[in-house]
Motif scaffolding. Structure first.
Motif, PDB file in Angstrom:
ATOM      1  N   GLU A  32       0.860  -1.191   0.000  1.00 55.86           N
ATOM      2  CA  GLU A  32       0.000   0.000   0.000  1.00 55.86           C
ATOM      3  C   GLU A  32       0.891   1.233   0.000  1.00 55.86           C
ATOM      4  O   GLU A  32       1.789   1.340   0.835  1.00 55.86           O
ATOM      5  CB  GLU A  32      -0.890  -0.030   1.244  1.00 55.86           C
ATOM      6  CG  GLU A  32      -1.692   1.213   1.512  1.00 55.86           C
ATOM      7  CD  GLU A  32      -2.699   1.551   0.419  1.00 55.86           C
ATOM      8  OE1 GLU A  32      -2.549   2.636  -0.186  1.00 55.86           O
ATOM      9  OE2 GLU A  32      -3.612   0.745   0.186  1.00 55.86           O
ATOM     10  N   ASP A  34      -0.177   4.415   0.420  1.00 56.92           N
ATOM     11  CA  ASP A  34      -0.649   5.396   1.395  1.00 56.92           C
ATOM     12  C   ASP A  34      -0.184   4.944   2.784  1.00 56.92           C
ATOM     13  O   ASP A  34      -0.623   3.909   3.288  1.00 56.92           O
ATOM     14  CB  ASP A  34      -2.176   5.496   1.333  1.00 56.92           C
ATOM     15  CG  ASP A  34      -2.735   6.525   2.294  1.00 56.92           C
ATOM     16  OD1 ASP A  34      -2.392   6.485   3.502  1.00 56.92           O
ATOM     17  OD2 ASP A  34      -3.526   7.373   1.848  1.00 56.92           O
ATOM     18  N   ASP A  36      -0.755   5.936   5.837  1.00 56.99           N
ATOM     19  CA  ASP A  36      -1.773   5.766   6.878  1.00 56.99           C
ATOM     20  C   ASP A  36      -2.543   4.458   6.703  1.00 56.99           C
ATOM     21  O   ASP A  36      -2.780   3.737   7.669  1.00 56.99           O
ATOM     22  CB  ASP A  36      -2.751   6.952   6.880  1.00 56.99           C
ATOM     23  CG  ASP A  36      -2.096   8.248   7.335  1.00 56.99           C
ATOM     24  OD1 ASP A  36      -1.104   8.182   8.092  1.00 56.99           O
ATOM     25  OD2 ASP A  36      -2.573   9.328   6.928  1.00 56.99           O
ATOM     26  N   VAL A  37      -2.920   4.151   5.467  1.00 54.40           N
ATOM     27  CA  VAL A  37      -3.667   2.916   5.200  1.00 54.40           C
ATOM     28  C   VAL A  37      -2.777   1.696   5.442  1.00 54.40           C
ATOM     29  O   VAL A  37      -3.213   0.694   6.015  1.00 54.40           O
ATOM     30  CB  VAL A  37      -4.245   2.905   3.762  1.00 54.40           C
ATOM     31  CG1 VAL A  37      -4.933   1.583   3.450  1.00 54.40           C
ATOM     32  CG2 VAL A  37      -5.205   4.068   3.558  1.00 54.40           C
ATOM     33  N   TYR A  40      -2.380   1.277   9.226  1.00 54.48           N
ATOM     34  CA  TYR A  40      -3.636   0.777   9.784  1.00 54.48           C
ATOM     35  C   TYR A  40      -3.806  -0.718   9.468  1.00 54.48           C
ATOM     36  O   TYR A  40      -4.142  -1.527  10.338  1.00 54.48           O
ATOM     37  CB  TYR A  40      -4.831   1.567   9.245  1.00 54.48           C
ATOM     38  CG  TYR A  40      -6.155   1.003   9.682  1.00 54.48           C
ATOM     39  CD1 TYR A  40      -6.631   1.230  10.971  1.00 54.48           C
ATOM     40  CD2 TYR A  40      -6.912   0.211   8.830  1.00 54.48           C
ATOM     41  CE1 TYR A  40      -7.835   0.694  11.394  1.00 54.48           C
ATOM     42  CE2 TYR A  40      -8.122  -0.332   9.241  1.00 54.48           C
ATOM     43  CZ  TYR A  40      -8.572  -0.087  10.520  1.00 54.48           C
ATOM     44  OH  TYR A  40      -9.762  -0.631  10.939  1.00 54.48           O
ATOM     45  N   SER A  41      -3.550  -1.091   8.217  1.00 56.13           N
ATOM     46  CA  SER A  41      -3.723  -2.485   7.779  1.00 56.13           C
ATOM     47  C   SER A  41      -2.760  -3.417   8.503  1.00 56.13           C
ATOM     48  O   SER A  41      -3.168  -4.472   9.009  1.00 56.13           O
ATOM     49  CB  SER A  41      -3.511  -2.603   6.267  1.00 56.13           C
ATOM     50  OG  SER A  41      -4.443  -1.813   5.573  1.00 56.13           O
ATOM     51  N   ASP A  77      -3.013  -2.810  -2.832  1.00 55.13           N
ATOM     52  CA  ASP A  77      -3.812  -1.734  -3.402  1.00 55.13           C
ATOM     53  C   ASP A  77      -3.783  -1.884  -4.921  1.00 55.13           C
ATOM     54  O   ASP A  77      -2.783  -2.325  -5.489  1.00 55.13           O
ATOM     55  CB  ASP A  77      -3.203  -0.389  -2.986  1.00 55.13           C
ATOM     56  CG  ASP A  77      -4.067   0.797  -3.356  1.00 55.13           C
ATOM     57  OD1 ASP A  77      -5.242   0.603  -3.730  1.00 55.13           O
ATOM     58  OD2 ASP A  77      -3.565   1.937  -3.276  1.00 55.13           O
ATOM     59  N   GLY A 106      -9.744   2.388  -3.216  1.00 51.31           N
ATOM     60  CA  GLY A 106     -10.619   3.451  -2.744  1.00 51.31           C
ATOM     61  C   GLY A 106     -11.457   4.005  -3.877  1.00 51.31           C
ATOM     62  O   GLY A 106     -12.327   4.833  -3.672  1.00 51.31           O
ATOM     63  N   LYS A 127     -12.139   0.337   0.084  1.00 53.97           N
ATOM     64  CA  LYS A 127     -11.828   1.263   1.173  1.00 53.97           C
ATOM     65  C   LYS A 127     -13.003   2.214   1.323  1.00 53.97           C
ATOM     66  O   LYS A 127     -13.641   2.538   0.326  1.00 53.97           O
ATOM     67  CB  LYS A 127     -10.571   2.078   0.840  1.00 53.97           C
ATOM     68  CG  LYS A 127      -9.317   1.256   0.680  1.00 53.97           C
ATOM     69  CD  LYS A 127      -8.175   2.156   0.209  1.00 53.97           C
ATOM     70  CE  LYS A 127      -6.950   1.373  -0.190  1.00 53.97           C
ATOM     71  NZ  LYS A 127      -5.926   2.228  -0.791  1.00 53.97           N
ATOM     72  N   PRO A 128     -13.252   2.680   2.510  1.00 50.11           N
ATOM     73  CA  PRO A 128     -12.575   2.345   3.768  1.00 50.11           C
ATOM     74  C   PRO A 128     -13.083   1.002   4.289  1.00 50.11           C
ATOM     75  O   PRO A 128     -14.202   0.593   4.013  1.00 50.11           O
ATOM     76  CB  PRO A 128     -12.996   3.479   4.697  1.00 50.11           C
ATOM     77  CG  PRO A 128     -14.330   3.911   4.192  1.00 50.11           C
ATOM     78  CD  PRO A 128     -14.291   3.689   2.702  1.00 50.11           C
TER      79      PRO A 128
END
Length: 186
Positions: A32, A34, A36-37, A40-41, A77, A106, A127-128
Motif C-alpha cells: 500500500e 498510502d 496511513d492505510v 492501519y492495515s 492496493d 478506494g 476502502k474504507p
C-alpha cells in the motif's frame, strides 16, 4: 428451560460477532502506497494474530516475495505508483503461481470489475474498511486457498487395512498433502 436457551442464543451471537483470528505462521504481505492505510492495515492484522510484512510499492513487494517464501497471501492496493496492483500480481504469480490475493481500492469497483462482474478468482475489499472486515476477508481467503490450493500435492494411499489407511491420510494431510484413499488398486 428458557435460561439455557437464552444462554445458547447469547453464545451464538458472541461467536457470530467474534473477531477473525490469525496465526503467526500465516504471513501476509501488505502492499500500500498510502502510509496511513498501510500502517492501519499492518497494525490491524498484527493485532488479529497474523505475521505481517509490508511494502509501499510493487518493486519492493517483489523483492520481499523473493526472500520470504513463507508469505501466504498478498494484500495489495490496485492503484500503486509504477507497477499497479494487477501488474504486481501478474509478476508475483510468475514466481508464486498459487499465491492468494486480496485487492483493495478506494476507487469505484470498476478498477477491477469487468463488464459488471469481478474476474474469476479476484477478491476485492473496498476502502474504507474496518479491522474485523479486513481480517475476516483475509481469514476467508486463506481458509479457501488452504482447501483449494493449486500448488498442493496429492497422495494416493492404497491400503486394505482401514486404521493404517486413516493414519497415513492424517499424517500426509498434516504435511500439506491432499490424501486420496483406496482399498485396492482397482
Amino acid at each position: 428451560d428458557s435460561s439455557s436457551t437464552l444462554l445458547a442464543v447469547e453464545r451464538e451471537s458472541e461467536i457470530a460477532n467474534a473477531e477473525p483470528v490469525g496465526d503467526t505462521h500465516e504471513t501476509i504481505l501488505v502492499v500500500e502506497d498510502d502510509d496511513d492505510v498501510r500502517i492501519y492495515s499492518t497494525e490491524s492484522l498484527r493485532e488479529l494474530g497474523f505475521n505481517v510484512l509490508e511494502a509501499s510499492d510493487a518493486k519492493t513487494a517483489l523483492r520481499i516475495l523473493d526472500h520470504h517464501p513463507e508469505i501466504n497471501l498478498l494484500f495489495t492496493d490496485v492503484g500503486l505508483p509504477g507497477l499497479n496492483g494487477r501488474e504486481l500480481v501478474e509478476a508475483a504469480r510468475r514466481v508464486r503461481p498459487g499465491i492468494p490475493v486480496l485487492f483493495t481500492t478506494g476507487y469505484a469497483r470498476n478498477a477491477i470489475v469487468h463488464q459488471g462482474r469481478l474476474a474469476p478468482g479476484v477478491n476485492l475489499l473496498t476502502k474504507p474498511f474496518g479491522r474485523v472486515e479486513l481480517g475476516g476477508r483475509i481469514r476467508e481467503i486463506l481458509d479457501m486457498s488452504e482447501n483449494l490450493s493449486p500448488g498442493r500435492y496429492r497422495a494416493l494411499i492404497v491400503e486394505d487395512e482401514p486404521l493404517i489407511r486413516m493414519y497415513l491420510a492424517d499424517v500426509l494431510q498434516e504435511w500439506g498433502f491432499d490424501a486420496v484413499q483406496a482399498i485396492n488398486a482397482r
